[in-house]
Design a protein around this motif. Structure first.
Motif, short mmCIF file in Angstrom:
data_model
loop_
_atom_site.label_atom_id
_atom_site.label_comp_id
_atom_site.label_asym_id
_atom_site.label_seq_id
_atom_site.Cartn_x
_atom_site.Cartn_y
_atom_site.Cartn_z
N PHE A 338 0.84 -1.20 0.00
CA PHE A 338 0.00 0.00 0.00
C PHE A 338 0.87 1.25 0.00
O PHE A 338 0.63 2.19 -0.76
CB PHE A 338 -0.92 0.01 1.21
N TYR A 339 1.91 1.26 0.83
CA TYR A 339 2.82 2.40 0.89
C TYR A 339 3.52 2.59 -0.46
O TYR A 339 3.61 3.72 -0.98
CB TYR A 339 3.84 2.15 2.01
N ALA A 340 3.98 1.50 -1.06
CA ALA A 340 4.63 1.59 -2.37
C ALA A 340 3.68 2.17 -3.40
O ALA A 340 4.07 3.03 -4.21
CB ALA A 340 5.12 0.21 -2.81
N GLY A 341 2.44 1.71 -3.40
CA GLY A 341 1.46 2.21 -4.35
C GLY A 341 1.17 3.68 -4.15
O GLY A 341 1.04 4.44 -5.13
N GLU A 342 1.06 4.12 -2.90
CA GLU A 342 0.79 5.52 -2.64
C GLU A 342 1.97 6.40 -3.03
O GLU A 342 1.80 7.49 -3.55
CB GLU A 342 0.44 5.72 -1.16
N VAL A 375 -0.17 9.45 2.34
CA VAL A 375 -1.61 9.63 2.09
C VAL A 375 -1.98 11.10 2.27
O VAL A 375 -2.73 11.68 1.47
CB VAL A 375 -2.45 8.73 3.03
N LEU A 376 -1.45 11.72 3.32
CA LEU A 376 -1.75 13.13 3.58
C LEU A 376 -1.28 14.00 2.42
O LEU A 376 -1.97 14.95 2.02
CB LEU A 376 -1.10 13.57 4.88
N GLU A 446 -8.63 6.82 7.69
CA GLU A 446 -8.06 7.23 8.97
C GLU A 446 -7.33 8.57 8.83
O GLU A 446 -7.47 9.45 9.68
CB GLU A 446 -7.11 6.16 9.49
N VAL A 447 -6.54 8.72 7.77
CA VAL A 447 -5.79 9.97 7.59
C VAL A 447 -6.75 11.12 7.31
O VAL A 447 -6.59 12.23 7.85
CB VAL A 447 -4.77 9.82 6.45
N ALA A 448 -7.77 10.90 6.49
CA ALA A 448 -8.75 11.96 6.20
C ALA A 448 -9.45 12.40 7.48
O ALA A 448 -9.66 13.61 7.70
CB ALA A 448 -9.77 11.46 5.17
#
Length: 503
Positions: A338-342, A375-376, A446-448
């Protein structure tokens, strides 16, 4: 007519002498060069423009164009036309989890072949690939078990305060009823199904099932009797068709729901039933004995993906980037897909020329160094209406209805459709049934939510509770727990923030 399109920052100003409106900047220079190199009636777009267009348009292969002031040719693509709205999105390849999906298929084969329940718990930190593994297994399931039926329940981020809420969706799916079914129709539909399926006490079992989420009258329900009713219902459904029950985000569930799942998995007879639950490691902190000592239990603890799998994912998302970009993202992601994709999507949306070493160096240096920061950063790049829409949606939970957004903030009504389209195009949300939207990953939600100040959360929870209350007329008992949660959060957060909310 020839058109050249480029995307980037520009400086716009009015010439004081002539009154002309002037636009200058690198994007203008690139667009001019692309226009000059285009054929008659051709539209040539910069690589960044093509990426920003998403899946709505079809482009030809990459071509190179010389541009003044550039040390290397600029990548460009010829626009071929608009894609059909029904054209499927590119599916992210399944990488690095072949052994895990094989384990799921093996256990599924045993559950269906031996006609006895099995429980699989897929445990991993957020972003490690639990949902993608499940999606791949379910996509392959029809080939191996063509008669199998899949039903899904989802625990909410505040699920420990909502005792049996996920079972509401589960029961409606077992009965083949839509989400907006009138509560008065649920109990008779359940009783009719139980009678056809051969339940020994269909009236009482239907009453107990309905009591799970408040659509019943009478004396308080005995917990053991309630659990027995659910076990009977799930077993009967499995005997009609091989059944796969999926429970997502079980770490957020109530203790009572955990107890109920364990009861359902206690075999009393033949039933081709496979239950798959997805959870973070916190589940085992809450209940260290989860699944322990059972012969029909399988635990899958997902490890981080290896570097080759992460590299292949980055290469797919960025469509053949330079090796230096791939190596940097792989090193930052540390096996978290997920981190790699973001990170890859952040690079894609910022739009540096990936063939320009200096641009790549600057873009890579600016990449966030944590999942939440990544994400932010993506949320910060959103247009105001899209960013506000995703913030408001996060108040409702992992999924929310589009109609709920203007209900809590009427000023968004006019631009809502465009905002939602932008969020879908940038893979932050996924469409559901009707007007329902789901966050592509719970970390995005969660970040939103964390971007909202405490006082604003209080106000929005109050507005969400009020809207849900108006939507539940005629089925108040069914929605009571959820409505009460939002009002409780409004009071708790408002008190902590030192503000008074309107009654």
């Amino acid at each position: 007519i020839r058109l050249g399109l480029s995307t980037g920052e520009v400086v716009a100003a009015t010439d004081g002498g002539s009154g002309d409106f002037l636009i200058t900047g690198d994007a203008v220079n690139v667009a001019a060069r692309l226009q000059q190199g285009a054929e008659s009636w051709e539209i040539v777009c910069s690589a960044r423009t093509a990426r920003a267009a998403g899946e709505g348009f079809a482009f030809g292969g990459v071509v190179e164009a010389d541009a003044r002031g550039k040390g290397a040719p600029v990548e460009a693509r010829r626009l071929e036309g608009a894609r059909s709205s029904t054209a499927p999105r590119r599916r992210t390849p399944f990488l690095g989890r072949d052994a895990d999906v094989a384990q799921l298929e093996l256990t599924s084969g045993r559950a269906m072949g031996e006609r006895r329940p099995f429980l699989i718990t897929i445990t991993a930190p957020a972003g490690t690939g639990k949902t993608r593994l499940l999606e791949e297994f379910l996509a392959r399931l029809p080939e191996q078990q063509p008669e199998a039926r899949v039903v899904t329940a989802q625990c909410l981020p505040y699920g420990q305060r909502l005792t049996y809420w996920p079972l509401h969706t589960l029961l409606l799916q077992l009965l083949g009823l839509p989400e907006d079914t009138d509560p008065d129709e649920i109990r008779p539909a359940a009783q009719a199904w139980l009678e056809r399926a051969g339940d020994s006490a269909p009236h009482r079992t239907a009453e107990l099932l309905a009591a799970t989420f408040g659509t019943t009258e009478g004396d308080p329900i005995d917990r053991a009797e309630l659990f027995a009713a659910w076990r009977s219902a799930v077993e009967l459904a499995a005997r009609e068709h091989p059944l796969v029950v999926v429970v997502e985000d079980l770490h957020w569930s109530s203790d009572s729901l955990l107890d109920l799942i364990e009861v359902i998995l206690q075999p009393r007879g033949e039933a081709p039933l496979l239950m798959i639950v997805l959870a973070r490691p916190e589940l085992l902190d809450r209940r260290p004995t989860w699944g322990g000592g059972r012969r029909n239990y399988v635990a899958l603890n997902l490890e981080p993906l290896d570097d080759l799998a992460i590299a292949a994912l980055v290469d797919f998302l960025l469509e053949g980037p330079p090796q230096a970009v791939v190596d940097t993202v792989v090193a930052r992601a540390e096996g978290n897909p997920f981190y790699a994709g973001e990170l890859a999507r952040t690079l894609r949306e910022r739009g540096p020329d990936l063939r320009d070493p200096s641009a790549v160096t600057a873009a890579v240096a600016a990449l966030p160094d944590t999942v939440h920061a990544t994400v932010l950063a993506r949320l910060d790049l959103l247009p105001p209406d899209s960013r506000r829409t995703i913030q408001l949606g996060s108040v409702f939970g992992r999924s929310f209805r589009t109609s709920g957004v203007p209900a809590v903030e009427p000023g968004l009504a006019e631009g809502l459709a465009e905002a939602v389209d932008h969020l879908l195009e940038h893979e932050l949300l996924r469409p559901g049934t009707g007007d329902e939207l789901t966050f592509r990953h719970i970390l995005i939600r969660e970040v939103a939510y964390q971007t909202l100040p405490r006082g604003e959360r209080a106000r929005l929870h109050g507005a969400a509770g009020t809207w849900l209350e108006t939507q539940s007329i005629g089925r108040e008992e069914e929605a009571a727990e959820l409505v009460a949660f939002h009002f409780r959060e409004a009071v708790t957060l408002g008190t902590a923030a030192g503000i008074d909310l309107d009654p």
